[in-house]
Design an enzyme around this catalytic site. Structure first.
Site, short mmCIF file in Angstrom:
data_model
loop_
_atom_site.label_atom_id
_atom_site.label_comp_id
_atom_site.label_asym_id
_atom_site.label_seq_id
_atom_site.Cartn_x
_atom_site.Cartn_y
_atom_site.Cartn_z
N GLY A 14 0.82 -1.20 0.00
CA GLY A 14 0.00 0.00 0.00
C GLY A 14 0.85 1.26 0.00
CB ALA A 50 -7.12 14.97 0.23
CE LYS A 78 -6.42 19.36 0.65
NZ LYS A 78 -6.27 18.33 1.69
#
Length: 496
Positions: A14, A50, A78
């Protein structure tokens, strides 16, 4: 005598596993061997889409090309998080990555603005924030200037699963060994208490000197094997569940995350180039899973692309993130709801912290203690920042928000609120990833108005003060004409 560290074994892949592997190999090269064990049969949480600006430092250090990175991860820019309904229903504010105004000398910009506001000037603090102005116009571009007036810090939204795959490709090319398999047994030395070996279901045995636990909320090494305790923070942060679902992208991609408060929690909306990330964070003490699912699906603004996925968690932290020869990274080290997009940053900071004091000649008590002390402070400062959003609310539409308003908050947070409310003061702390501009925006956005401002703000005359602030506002607006719509920037920059 301590054993030199020649091989690091990372349990779990991951984002956490591959960020750790990439950075370790980049910094230490052939000095150590790195082997990562993961299984395609074990899913990852993967909702961390995010980020906050320090990820740029990580990406640049490991040699990522920003254009390629955005293409590979379906990334967008962002600039901020928009908080909707948090103080009261129907009201919103932005927590941007910028700092309102500019350096005005001894006291911070907000003191001059506070004085002018008290004297009748109607501009908001955010009118002096370039990140905010760009969010409102949906614009962005990379501004190549050394002028701090035009500083526009930014981060990314991206598909975290794709980011992990991208890092895996880089890591393996650099010499990291990936082993496919499920960990079946863990061998611990009876004398030292150190883990010495992972045994897979296939029968393969993987030895190592230092182990990094990236097994997520299972905490397979640090928790299940070494029995390190977990500190529960649910008395401060009640949320214990989330449901995530991807949806079709919007016609126009906003350069900010949305955090929309409901009567029992909040909902995120994260824009990527190929889809939107959506989810609801809530507490089962106030709402059932079925009710939360209904609330989420009823508040989507684009069509779902997959079935909703539920995530259960307990907010808190592993009390020793480094114990014996195991270091917990990612969700194995703790869980904080993704309100301020800190999960990927906590991975980054943990690996950087390890590398700063890497125990090449053997694990020492001083290194372990330093790592754990800094990790503890970092987690607690983020925790307090998240509590702030809940605690300072004026909603009366549900028991949930009333209970949040009556939380017995940590003393450190109470002190920070008090000094801002009394004199408008804010002070950066060493291991707090949120600087004073972040605390300023959330406190003001949540309705805390200082009773006083610094006396230095009284030095200019009224006319001089208004002229100063007007000059700053005009300067902040100047770049807007040269910026482009966010989607146009992404298309030109990445060529997609």
């Amino acid at each position: 005598m301590q054993k030199p560290i020649k091989k690091v074994v990372i349990a779990g892949g991951g984002t956490a596993g591959w960020m750790a592997a990439t950075l370790l190999k980049k910094v230490l090269g052939e000095m150590i061997a790195v082997e990562l064990v993961e299984s395609e049969d074990i899913g990852i949480v993967g909702v961390g889409e995010a980020t906050i600006p320090p990820i740029q430092i990580f990406n640049k250090f490991i040699g990522l090309d920003e254009k390629e990175f955005l293409r590979e991860t379906n990334g967008t820019i962002k600039l901020a998080i928009q908080f909707e309904n948090w103080r009261v229903k129907g009201e919103s504010y932005l927590h941007t990555f910028g700092a309102p105004g500019t350096n005005m000398g001894f006291c911070n910009f907000q003191h001059y603005w506070l004085r002018a506001y008290r004297e009748g000037m109607k501009t908001s603090l955010w009118d002096y924030d370039l990140n905010y102005l760009c969010c409102k116009e949906g614009k962005f571009n990379i501004i190549n200037t050394q002028n701090p007036m035009y500083d526009m810090p930014y981060a990314y939204h991206f598909d975290s699963a794709l980011y992990g795959k991208y890092l895996r490709k880089l890591s393996e090319a650099a010499g990291v060994v990936r082993t496919e398999g499920i960990i079946d047994k863990i061998k611990v030395d009876e004398t030292t208490g150190y883990i010495t070996e992972l045994k897979l279901k296939s029968g393969k045995q993987i030895e190592g000197d230092l182990f990094i636990d990236c097994t997520g909320i299972r905490k397979l090494l640090i928790g299940q094997t070494l029995n390190v305790e977990y500190e529960d923070w649910s008395h401060w942060l009640a949320a214990n569940s989330a449901i995530a679902v991807p949806t079709e992208r919007h016609a126009q991609t906003a350069p900010y995350t949305r955090s929309i408060a409901h009567d029992i929690g909040w909902q995120w909306r994260i824009p990527l180039t190929h889809r939107n990330g959506n989810g609801i964070v809530y507490s089962t003490d106030y709402m059932s899973d079925d009710e939360a699912l209904e609330r989420l699906m009823g508040n989507l603004d684009t069509k779902p692309l997959a079935d909703p996925r539920q995530i259960k968690f307990q907010t808190g932290r592993t009390t020793k993130q480094w114990h014996k020869n195991v270091i917990a990274v990612g969700l194995a080290s703790g869980f904080l709801e993704p309100l301020e997009s800190t999960s990927i940053h906590l991975i980054q900071s943990a690996v950087v912290r390890l590398l700063k004091i890497f125990p090449h000649e053997g694990i020492t008590e001083s290194a372990v203690n330093t790592f754990n002390a800094e990790s503890k402070t970092e987690y607690e400062t983020i925790r307090d920042f998240i509590i702030l959003h809940y605690f300072v609310n004026e909603r009366d539409d549900s028991q949930f928000w009333q209970d949040m308003r009556n939380l017995p908050i940590p003393q450190r947070l109470q002190d920070k609120i008090d000094v801002f409310r009394d004199v408008g003061g804010l002070f950066d702390e060493q291991h707090d990833i949120f600087r004073d501009a972040s605390w300023l925006q959330v406190m003001l956005g949540q309705g805390i108005e200082p009773k006083d401002f610094h006396p230095a703000a009284n030095v200019p005359s009224g006319d001089e003060l208004r002229a100063m602030l007007n000059k700053v506002q005009i300067a902040k607006q100047q770049p807007l004409a040269k910026l482009m719509p966010h989607d146009e920037f992404l298309q030109r920059y990445t060529g997609v």
